[in-house]
Design an enzyme around this catalytic site. Structure first.
Site, PDB file in Angstrom:
ATOM      1  N   TYR A  68      -8.801 -14.375 -23.709  1.00 34.50           N
ATOM      2  CA  TYR A  68      -7.639 -15.004 -24.342  1.00 34.50           C
ATOM      3  C   TYR A  68      -7.552 -16.455 -23.892  1.00 34.50           C
ATOM      4  O   TYR A  68      -7.964 -16.797 -22.769  1.00 34.50           O
ATOM      5  CB  TYR A  68      -6.359 -14.236 -23.976  1.00 34.50           C
ATOM      6  CG  TYR A  68      -5.100 -14.785 -24.607  1.00 34.50           C
ATOM      7  CD1 TYR A  68      -5.027 -15.004 -25.978  1.00 34.50           C
ATOM      8  CD2 TYR A  68      -3.987 -15.091 -23.825  1.00 34.50           C
ATOM      9  CE1 TYR A  68      -3.876 -15.515 -26.554  1.00 34.50           C
ATOM     10  CE2 TYR A  68      -2.836 -15.596 -24.394  1.00 34.50           C
ATOM     11  CZ  TYR A  68      -2.786 -15.811 -25.764  1.00 34.50           C
ATOM     12  OH  TYR A  68      -1.648 -16.325 -26.333  1.00 34.50           O
ATOM     13  N   TYR A  85       2.846 -15.828 -20.014  1.00 29.60           N
ATOM     14  CA  TYR A  85       1.687 -14.940 -19.867  1.00 29.60           C
ATOM     15  C   TYR A  85       1.313 -14.966 -18.396  1.00 29.60           C
ATOM     16  O   TYR A  85       0.430 -15.693 -17.963  1.00 29.60           O
ATOM     17  CB  TYR A  85       0.541 -15.445 -20.742  1.00 29.60           C
ATOM     18  CG  TYR A  85      -0.640 -14.504 -20.856  1.00 29.60           C
ATOM     19  CD1 TYR A  85      -0.554 -13.343 -21.616  1.00 29.60           C
ATOM     20  CD2 TYR A  85      -1.844 -14.799 -20.231  1.00 29.60           C
ATOM     21  CE1 TYR A  85      -1.647 -12.495 -21.736  1.00 29.60           C
ATOM     22  CE2 TYR A  85      -2.937 -13.956 -20.356  1.00 29.60           C
ATOM     23  CZ  TYR A  85      -2.837 -12.803 -21.113  1.00 29.60           C
ATOM     24  OH  TYR A  85      -3.924 -11.964 -21.234  1.00 29.60           O
TER      25      TYR A  85
END
Length: 351
Positions: free
Chosen positions: A262, A272
């Site tokens: 990612y 995140y």
């Protein structure tokens, strides 16, 4: 950098972590969805979870209004047909996909793509989710998602219980051994699963790592505990090292392996957290090393895919996945609904 493929020959001039918008096959080259590259280009360098609000603000004020959309695992839109057939023949090839527990994520989509090309499919399912997954398969709950381009249903030859956090039985702590969610399951460590696959089938050609976990993913990095950080790295990056270590001996030369990364590995994605950005960075770094080692010693290709944010069930744990998807969509050059099928979508017949 990538060239066309035949069977299990996805080649690159050198091992690579990223390629742009490519088709996934048995050898599964590395791609990067363009929306993934754009995802955080306008973000400021803040690591606090509250910065997520800035993303939402930009999503809603910096673009014209678009029709409401959702990410889908198996199709571009409601009622659309299943995935495009890969323009390669994988008959006689066998794939093991680690991390399939429903029909909603990238792992399932990759399995379906490979099945459409003729590969035999084996999957590894997280032990606590195993019973529900197998029951859903038996009861036909996934039948609509199993439809292949020729109208047949994807067949999963065997489902193996798997917890990729543990390399061998000696690594399993007592509280896990006695946990009721693991009751009745056996031979589910990485070493045991590889041995079981060897005993059942002899060898594989394709290995897919489609799993990750960060128990403190909702916490900013500064608030993440050492235990939570190391757990994220263990489950999300070292698990790939372990899978390759144990499966390489039963992989046929010329085979290929991929994992899923990612963009937070290289850019700040506020919210995140929990060490997941570090885990993805480690995964990409390890991929380069593993590509060299596995390539030289075993003639196996190793790559990773950065496919963009997908609203899978696992991603819901992040807490603001819909905002991430909205931001990516709003800033992507080609504004289209992201589906797991984009990984293998046929582009002009070329890979």
């Amino acid at each position: 950098m990538a060239v066309g493929v035949s069977a299990l020959q996805i080649t690159a001039a050198r091992p690579s972590v990223f390629l742009t918008q490519r088709t996934l096959g048995a050898t599964m080259a590395t791609f990067v969805h363009e929306s993934d590259r754009i995802l955080s280009s306008k973000l400021t360098s803040s690591s606090h979870l509250s910065s997520v609000l800035n993303i939402k603000h930009k999503c809603t004020t910096s673009r014209p209004r678009f029709q409401k959309f959702v990410t889908r695992s198996m199709s571009e839109a409601p009622g659309s047909k299943s995935v495009s057939q890969l323009s390669i023949d994988l008959k006689g090839k066998r794939a093991f996909i680690a991390g399939v527990a429903d029909d909603n994520g990238y792992g399932w989509a990759i399995a379906k793509s490979l099945a459409a090309a003729g590969a035999e499919i084996l999957v590894g399912t997280w032990v606590p989710a195993l019973n529900i997954f197998e029951m859903s398969l038996r009861r036909g709950k996934f039948d609509e998602s199993r439809v292949l381009p020729d109208g047949s249903l994807m067949e999963i030859t065997k489902v193996y219980p798997l917890d990729a956090v543990f390399d061998n039985p000696e690594d399993v702590p007592e509280d896990i051994k006695t946990n009721k969610r693991y009751a009745g399951a056996s031979n589910w460590t990485v070493q045991e699963v590889a041995e079981s696959v060897k005993q059942d089938f002899g060898s594989i050609d394709i290995l897919v790592h489609s799993l990750a976990n960060g128990p403190e993913v909702t916490k900013p990095l500064l608030e993440t505990s050492r235990k939570g950080y190391l757990a994220a790295v263990s489950a999300s990056s070292y698990s790939y090292v372990s899978l390759l270590k144990h499966f390489l001996p039963i992989m046929n030369p010329g085979g290929s392996s991929i994992s899923l990364t990612y963009i937070a590995s290289e850019r700040i994605i506020p919210g995140y957290g929990g060490g997941m950005s570090s885990a993805k960075a480690a995964l990409e770094s390890d991929t380069r090393v593993l590509a060299f080692e596995a390539g030289r010693k075993h003639k196996i290709r190793v790559n990773t895919i950065s496919a963009g944010p997908l609203g899978s069930r696992a991603a819901k744990a992040i807490g603001f996945i819909d905002t991430m998807i909205d931001y990516s969509f709003a800033n992507a050059p080609l504004q289209k609904t992201l589906s797991a099928g984009n990984l293998y979508e046929k582009k002009g017949g070329n890979l």
